[in-house]
Design a protein around this motif. Structure first.
Motif, PDB file in Angstrom:
ATOM      1  N   SER A 101     -54.785 -68.543 -81.377  1.00  0.00           N
ATOM      2  CA  SER A 101     -53.340 -68.317 -81.376  1.00  0.00           C
ATOM      3  C   SER A 101     -53.063 -66.826 -81.446  1.00  0.00           C
ATOM      4  O   SER A 101     -53.651 -66.112 -82.263  1.00  0.00           O
ATOM      5  CB  SER A 101     -52.706 -69.031 -82.562  1.00  0.00           C
ATOM      6  N   ASN A 102     -52.150 -66.339 -80.605  1.00  0.00           N
ATOM      7  CA  ASN A 102     -51.915 -64.893 -80.571  1.00  0.00           C
ATOM      8  C   ASN A 102     -50.442 -64.508 -80.552  1.00  0.00           C
ATOM      9  O   ASN A 102     -50.111 -63.346 -80.358  1.00  0.00           O
ATOM     10  CB  ASN A 102     -52.625 -64.265 -79.363  1.00  0.00           C
ATOM     11  N   SER A 103     -49.560 -65.457 -80.775  1.00  0.00           N
ATOM     12  CA  SER A 103     -48.138 -65.156 -80.883  1.00  0.00           C
ATOM     13  C   SER A 103     -47.410 -66.403 -81.354  1.00  0.00           C
ATOM     14  O   SER A 103     -47.940 -67.517 -81.287  1.00  0.00           O
ATOM     15  CB  SER A 103     -47.553 -64.687 -79.546  1.00  0.00           C
ATOM     16  N   GLY A 104     -46.189 -66.185 -81.822  1.00  0.00           N
ATOM     17  CA  GLY A 104     -45.377 -67.309 -82.250  1.00  0.00           C
ATOM     18  C   GLY A 104     -44.425 -67.766 -81.157  1.00  0.00           C
ATOM     19  O   GLY A 104     -44.344 -67.179 -80.080  1.00  0.00           O
ATOM     20  N   ASN A 110     -36.840 -71.433 -76.196  1.00  0.00           N
ATOM     21  CA  ASN A 110     -37.466 -72.754 -76.280  1.00  0.00           C
ATOM     22  C   ASN A 110     -36.754 -73.678 -77.263  1.00  0.00           C
ATOM     23  O   ASN A 110     -37.331 -74.678 -77.692  1.00  0.00           O
ATOM     24  CB  ASN A 110     -38.935 -72.609 -76.700  1.00  0.00           C
ATOM     25  N   LEU A 111     -35.526 -73.348 -77.594  1.00  0.00           N
ATOM     26  CA  LEU A 111     -34.815 -74.091 -78.629  1.00  0.00           C
ATOM     27  C   LEU A 111     -34.696 -75.577 -78.303  1.00  0.00           C
ATOM     28  O   LEU A 111     -35.068 -76.433 -79.120  1.00  0.00           O
ATOM     29  CB  LEU A 111     -33.431 -73.487 -78.860  1.00  0.00           C
ATOM     30  N   ILE A 130     -43.507 -74.910 -87.283  1.00  0.00           N
ATOM     31  CA  ILE A 130     -43.667 -74.189 -86.028  1.00  0.00           C
ATOM     32  C   ILE A 130     -44.158 -72.765 -86.302  1.00  0.00           C
ATOM     33  O   ILE A 130     -43.731 -72.112 -87.247  1.00  0.00           O
ATOM     34  CB  ILE A 130     -42.380 -74.177 -85.175  1.00  0.00           C
ATOM     35  N   PHE A 131     -45.069 -72.332 -85.478  1.00  0.00           N
ATOM     36  CA  PHE A 131     -45.742 -71.040 -85.582  1.00  0.00           C
ATOM     37  C   PHE A 131     -44.802 -69.957 -85.065  1.00  0.00           C
ATOM     38  O   PHE A 131     -44.351 -70.005 -83.913  1.00  0.00           O
ATOM     39  CB  PHE A 131     -47.001 -71.115 -84.721  1.00  0.00           C
ATOM     40  N   ILE A 138     -35.805 -64.839 -84.490  1.00  0.00           N
ATOM     41  CA  ILE A 138     -36.668 -65.991 -84.245  1.00  0.00           C
ATOM     42  C   ILE A 138     -36.586 -66.976 -85.414  1.00  0.00           C
ATOM     43  O   ILE A 138     -36.544 -68.194 -85.219  1.00  0.00           O
ATOM     44  CB  ILE A 138     -38.121 -65.534 -84.030  1.00  0.00           C
ATOM     45  N   ILE A 139     -36.546 -66.446 -86.630  1.00  0.00           N
ATOM     46  CA  ILE A 139     -36.470 -67.290 -87.827  1.00  0.00           C
ATOM     47  C   ILE A 139     -35.141 -68.045 -87.866  1.00  0.00           C
ATOM     48  O   ILE A 139     -35.096 -69.252 -88.147  1.00  0.00           O
ATOM     49  CB  ILE A 139     -36.633 -66.444 -89.106  1.00  0.00           C
ATOM     50  N   ILE A 140     -34.061 -67.349 -87.566  1.00  0.00           N
ATOM     51  CA  ILE A 140     -32.742 -67.985 -87.580  1.00  0.00           C
ATOM     52  C   ILE A 140     -32.701 -69.141 -86.589  1.00  0.00           C
ATOM     53  O   ILE A 140     -32.184 -70.227 -86.882  1.00  0.00           O
ATOM     54  CB  ILE A 140     -31.647 -66.940 -87.272  1.00  0.00           C
ATOM     55  N   ASN A 141     -33.259 -68.924 -85.399  1.00  0.00           N
ATOM     56  CA  ASN A 141     -33.267 -69.989 -84.400  1.00  0.00           C
ATOM     57  C   ASN A 141     -34.277 -71.076 -84.735  1.00  0.00           C
ATOM     58  O   ASN A 141     -34.109 -72.225 -84.314  1.00  0.00           O
ATOM     59  CB  ASN A 141     -33.522 -69.412 -83.011  1.00  0.00           C
ATOM     60  N   ALA A 142     -35.324 -70.735 -85.482  1.00  0.00           N
ATOM     61  CA  ALA A 142     -36.271 -71.760 -85.917  1.00  0.00           C
ATOM     62  C   ALA A 142     -35.572 -72.820 -86.755  1.00  0.00           C
ATOM     63  O   ALA A 142     -35.863 -74.016 -86.639  1.00  0.00           O
ATOM     64  CB  ALA A 142     -37.411 -71.123 -86.709  1.00  0.00           C
ATOM     65  N   ALA A 143     -34.649 -72.380 -87.583  1.00  0.00           N
ATOM     66  CA  ALA A 143     -33.912 -73.333 -88.415  1.00  0.00           C
ATOM     67  C   ALA A 143     -33.105 -74.302 -87.552  1.00  0.00           C
ATOM     68  O   ALA A 143     -32.901 -75.461 -87.928  1.00  0.00           O
ATOM     69  CB  ALA A 143     -32.997 -72.590 -89.377  1.00  0.00           C
TER      70      ALA A 143
END
Length: 239
Positions: A101-104, A110-111, A130-131, A138-143
């Motif tokens: 793995s080399n990126s999140g 990809n939402l 999710i990685f 990115i964190i805000i959209n991860a939620a």
């Protein structure tokens, strides 16, 4: 204390290099739990160059702690986790030919894809993570994906740590704090080791779990598996 999930991919890599069943991946899964690990992580890739899909099916019945399956959510992977039903699935954006793995995830572009996958997994009662890179947007959209957890991709931290550990940890503290405030639980993994793990755990005291494979299995060549797991566990004790 922060939980330690041991990734046993490298044990499978060694086995596959010669064929046969030495070292025994199933015994390794049993032993890491017996020696104190809080979980077992596996990451089957399409070419099965380390953990094989067959291994995952055989490992599941012997898990007494937690099973975390990492992988890119291809149809084959999703079918696997629906059948096996691990405690946690960690979704990673690896292309098929990635060495590691080399990126999140790009959780902005990809939402909807992640929302659909995570919704599907939740129907099976599987906790999702999710990685992600330590990027506030990115964190805000991860939620927004409805994931239960994120796993912070810690290679940048590990790379910078020997030169400037305060600079190395700063974006991860910020990202983890944002995630916590948005109701997400936080895992972490990639290149965490005996030198940099304690500081990371101290500075993000609310982290739930770390997944460690390459460094831990490498250390076990020198210290033995039981001693090595205990060394890592000691670094994860909360003050």
């Amino acid at each position: 204390m922060t939980k330690l999930s041991v990734n046993i991919n490298k044990i499978a890599t060694l086995r596959n290099s010669r064929g046969g069943n030495i070292p025994d991946v199933l015994k390794a899964a049993i032993d890491v739990q017996k020696f104190g690990a809080d979980g077992v992580t596996v990451h089957p890739r399409p070419d099965e160059r380390h953990i094989r899909y067959k291994d995952v099916h055989e490992i599941r019945p012997i898990i007494q702690t937690e099973l975390n399956i990492e992988g890119y959510p291809s149809p084959k992977f999703i079918d696997l986790v629906k059948t096996v039903r691990p405690h946690q699935v960690t979704l990673v954006p690896d292309p098929p030919d990635a060495i590691t793995s080399n990126s999140g995830w790009d959780t902005i572009n990809n939402l909807s894809f992640l929302q659909d996958i995570i919704g599907e997994l939740k129907e099976y009662g599987i906790r999702t993570s999710i990685f992600v890179d330590p990027n506030p947007d990115i964190i805000i959209n991860a939620a927004k994906t409805n994931t239960d957890r994120i796993e912070l991709y810690t290679e940048p931290y590990a790379a910078l740590y020997p030169k400037d550990r305060e600079k190395a940890i700063a974006p991860f503290v910020e990202a983890a704090t944002i995630a916590r405030d948005m109701g997400l639980k936080i895992n972490a993994g990639h290149d965490l080791n005996l030198q940099n793990l304690k500081f990371f755990n101290e500075r993000i005291p609310f982290i739930k779990e770390v997944s460690i494979g390459h460094a831990l299995i490498s250390d076990a060549l020198y210290f033995g598996l039981e001693v090595t797991i205990n060394k890592y566990k000691q670094l994860l004790i909360k003050d």
